[in-house]
Write an enzyme that holds these catalytic residues in place. Structure first.
Site, PDB file in Angstrom:
ATOM      1  N   ASP A  93       0.852  -1.181   0.000  1.00  0.00           N
ATOM      2  CA  ASP A  93       0.000   0.000   0.000  1.00  0.00           C
ATOM      3  C   ASP A  93       0.892   1.237   0.000  1.00  0.00           C
ATOM      4  O   ASP A  93       2.102   1.144   0.189  1.00  0.00           O
ATOM      5  CB  ASP A  93      -0.963  -0.009   1.183  1.00  0.00           C
ATOM      6  CG  ASP A  93      -0.254  -0.025   2.533  1.00  0.00           C
ATOM      7  OD1 ASP A  93       0.950   0.274   2.567  1.00  0.00           O
ATOM      8  OD2 ASP A  93      -0.903  -0.327   3.538  1.00  0.00           O
ATOM      9  N   GLY A  95       0.886   3.756   2.072  1.00  0.00           N
ATOM     10  CA  GLY A  95       1.091   4.375   3.373  1.00  0.00           C
ATOM     11  C   GLY A  95       0.094   5.472   3.669  1.00  0.00           C
ATOM     12  O   GLY A  95       0.050   6.011   4.775  1.00  0.00           O
ATOM     13  N   ASP A 147      -2.708   8.402  -1.824  1.00  0.00           N
ATOM     14  CA  ASP A 147      -4.018   9.032  -1.838  1.00  0.00           C
ATOM     15  C   ASP A 147      -4.337   9.628  -0.483  1.00  0.00           C
ATOM     16  O   ASP A 147      -3.674   9.322   0.510  1.00  0.00           O
ATOM     17  CB  ASP A 147      -5.096   8.000  -2.211  1.00  0.00           C
ATOM     18  CG  ASP A 147      -5.222   6.901  -1.162  1.00  0.00           C
ATOM     19  OD1 ASP A 147      -4.181   6.480  -0.618  1.00  0.00           O
ATOM     20  OD2 ASP A 147      -6.347   6.468  -0.872  1.00  0.00           O
ATOM     21  N   GLN A 189     -11.592   7.445  -4.669  1.00  0.00           N
ATOM     22  CA  GLN A 189     -12.145   7.932  -3.415  1.00  0.00           C
ATOM     23  C   GLN A 189     -13.545   8.506  -3.671  1.00  0.00           C
ATOM     24  O   GLN A 189     -14.154   8.205  -4.682  1.00  0.00           O
ATOM     25  CB  GLN A 189     -11.203   8.969  -2.788  1.00  0.00           C
ATOM     26  CG  GLN A 189      -9.896   8.390  -2.258  1.00  0.00           C
ATOM     27  CD  GLN A 189     -10.095   7.527  -1.014  1.00  0.00           C
ATOM     28  OE1 GLN A 189     -11.172   7.460  -0.426  1.00  0.00           O
ATOM     29  NE2 GLN A 189      -9.033   6.840  -0.599  1.00  0.00           N
ATOM     30  N   ASP A 266      -7.898  -7.387   1.038  1.00  0.00           N
ATOM     31  CA  ASP A 266      -6.874  -7.587   2.069  1.00  0.00           C
ATOM     32  C   ASP A 266      -7.440  -7.120   3.384  1.00  0.00           C
ATOM     33  O   ASP A 266      -8.320  -6.253   3.418  1.00  0.00           O
ATOM     34  CB  ASP A 266      -5.602  -6.805   1.754  1.00  0.00           C
ATOM     35  CG  ASP A 266      -5.734  -5.347   2.191  1.00  0.00           C
ATOM     36  OD1 ASP A 266      -5.296  -5.021   3.315  1.00  0.00           O
ATOM     37  OD2 ASP A 266      -6.296  -4.530   1.421  1.00  0.00           O
ATOM     38  N   CYS A 304     -12.716 -28.716   8.449  1.00  0.00           N
ATOM     39  CA  CYS A 304     -11.452 -28.160   7.951  1.00  0.00           C
ATOM     40  C   CYS A 304     -10.379 -29.246   7.889  1.00  0.00           C
ATOM     41  O   CYS A 304     -10.263 -30.079   8.793  1.00  0.00           O
ATOM     42  CB  CYS A 304     -10.990 -27.025   8.856  1.00  0.00           C
ATOM     43  SG  CYS A 304      -9.464 -26.210   8.286  1.00  0.00           S
ATOM     44  N   CYS A 306      -7.029 -28.344   7.364  1.00  0.00           N
ATOM     45  CA  CYS A 306      -5.735 -27.676   7.435  1.00  0.00           C
ATOM     46  C   CYS A 306      -4.800 -28.414   8.398  1.00  0.00           C
ATOM     47  O   CYS A 306      -5.229 -29.282   9.163  1.00  0.00           O
ATOM     48  CB  CYS A 306      -5.898 -26.207   7.856  1.00  0.00           C
ATOM     49  SG  CYS A 306      -6.194 -25.922   9.622  1.00  0.00           S
ATOM     50  N   CYS A 309      -5.989 -28.246  12.109  1.00  0.00           N
ATOM     51  CA  CYS A 309      -7.140 -29.096  12.438  1.00  0.00           C
ATOM     52  C   CYS A 309      -6.799 -30.582  12.363  1.00  0.00           C
ATOM     53  O   CYS A 309      -7.397 -31.396  13.070  1.00  0.00           O
ATOM     54  CB  CYS A 309      -8.311 -28.760  11.516  1.00  0.00           C
ATOM     55  SG  CYS A 309      -9.092 -27.177  11.920  1.00  0.00           S
ATOM     56  N   HIS A 335      -4.752 -21.279  10.975  1.00  0.00           N
ATOM     57  CA  HIS A 335      -6.101 -21.775  10.664  1.00  0.00           C
ATOM     58  C   HIS A 335      -6.958 -20.672  10.036  1.00  0.00           C
ATOM     59  O   HIS A 335      -7.651 -20.913   9.031  1.00  0.00           O
ATOM     60  CB  HIS A 335      -6.777 -22.305  11.929  1.00  0.00           C
ATOM     61  CG  HIS A 335      -8.234 -22.594  11.723  1.00  0.00           C
ATOM     62  ND1 HIS A 335      -8.684 -23.754  11.143  1.00  0.00           N
ATOM     63  CD2 HIS A 335      -9.340 -21.840  11.993  1.00  0.00           C
ATOM     64  CE1 HIS A 335     -10.009 -23.718  11.067  1.00  0.00           C
ATOM     65  NE2 HIS A 335     -10.431 -22.570  11.575  1.00  0.00           N
TER      66      HIS A 335
END
Length: 371
Positions: A93, A95, A147, A189, A266, A304, A306, A309, A335
């Site tokens: 990003d 900042g 921005d 924006q 994100d 799950c 993973c 798990c 997880h």
């Protein structure tokens, strides 16, 4: 380097899109969730674990890396990929959000922003050119224009003035950007005002960036208001380029964003709640430190598969979290990130098969969400 977005499929009954975005460090399948590695690390995770749990791309923070350890040092190390031993795509990003969140410690002018470090109070001045220079040194595949992110709520006149400054800054970022192995995205924006969003989209799209982000959302407004903006804002953006909704990452927000045409997300949310002992499950979010899990010798999530798990129980993870053991936070973080990466894989599959709304209904019913 050509950054190419390929639109493979559009949903027949939603605005969801299935696509790919090519970068120097690999192809990103969209829609996608990007784990956040603020300080050039996703907290408690190794890069190998991130690959194992399905992360295609991660995000790092320009503001924090500028302050520590410094962009020049990271450039000396060969850029973020070499510095942190991550060979998949990275997005940084600009900042801007962090700088503008320092409301009492910064001063905005046409030239840029003067602010005080949250670390030691030292003064710094960031211009669009400086933000671009820092990100070029960091060497991420995707970088963001500098921005101004207005707060919520804010007077409409201020939001208009702010978005017009963001446009002027975006032009300066584009002029300062010289690396062809990076894609510089523009940021739309306009707050919660449709006419201002339309104005910002037109101005930023006219600059012809390889991708576009919607900024200024998830900044304190109610979910319903954010969804109202998302009902029309993605439609303002080109179909042949990726659309990124910044700072959003709950399971519900991912579904609602995808259905409205968003490709990239994100958020620090999954890692932040993991450090407090909260985990996603197919039956809804649970707080594993609660006493009810003390003798539950079962998976965090029965559905799950993973690593966590498959190897550890709720009772054991609760014990670790209650004792403030680092392993507990590592396991809940792993997880939660797996859960969201897996969710996005299933969403892509559902779009491919033309059954996204059916999958959304199934997920919401189990998770305890209202459609």
């Amino acid at each position: 380097m050509s950054f190419e977005y390929t639109l493979h499929k559009e949903s027949n009954n939603t605005k969801a899109r299935l696509g790919e975005f090519s970068t120097p460090h690999g192809v990103i399948e969209t829609p996608i969730f990007m784990p956040v590695g603020t300080q050039a690390t996703v907290k408690t995770m190794t890069p190998e674990e991130l690959e194992e749990l399905g992360a295609q791309i991660i995000l790092s923070n320009t503001y924090h890396l500028y302050l520590r350890p410094g962009h020049e040092l990271i450039a000396e190390a060969g850029g973020l990929h070499e510095f942190m031993n991550w060979d998949r795509p990275i997005l940084t990003d600009s900042g801007g959000f962090q700088v503008f969140s320092l409301a009492d410690m910064r001063d905005i002018s046409e030239e840029g922003v003067e602010f005080q470090s949250h670390l030691d109070g030292s003064k710094h001045f960031i211009t669009p050119e400086k933000a671009t220079e820092i990100q070029m040194d960091l060497g991420a595949d995707i970088i963001m224009s500098f921005d101004e992110c207005p707060p919520y709520p804010a007077e409409k006149d201020y939001v208009k003035e702010s978005l017009e400054r963001t446009t002027r800054w975006a032009k300066r970022c584009k002029e300062a950007h010289t690396r062809d192995d990076q894609a510089l995205f523009g940021i739309i924006q306009g707050g919660m005002h449709r006419d201002l969003r339309e104005q910002s989209a037109k101005e930023i799209i006219d600059l012809d960036f390889p991708g576009y982000a919607l900024g200024g959302l998830s900044v304190g407004e109610a979910n319903e208001l954010m969804y109202e903006v998302l009902d029309y804002a993605p439609d303002l953006l080109p179909k042949n380029k990726p659309r990124y909704l910044m700072g959003v990452g709950t399971p519900q927000d991912l579904f609602e964003g995808v259905i409205r045409g968003i490709d990239m997300f994100d958020c620090v949310f999954p890692t932040r709640i993991a450090r407090n002992g909260a985990v996603f499950t197919s039956q809804g979010r649970i707080t594993i430190r609660n006493a009810t899990y003390k003798r539950q010798f079962t998976k965090l999530d029965p559905e799950c598969d993973c690593y966590v798990c498959n190897n550890y129980t709720r009772a054991y993870i609760r014990h670790l979290i209650k004792r403030n053991e680092v392993l507990g936070i590592r396991l809940t973080t792993y997880h939660n990130l797996y859960f969201l990466c897996s969710l996005m894989t299933k969403i892509r599959e559902a779009i491919s098969k033309g059954r996204l709304l059916e999958y959304q209904e199934e997920f919401y019913k189990k998770y305890g969400l209202d459609l």
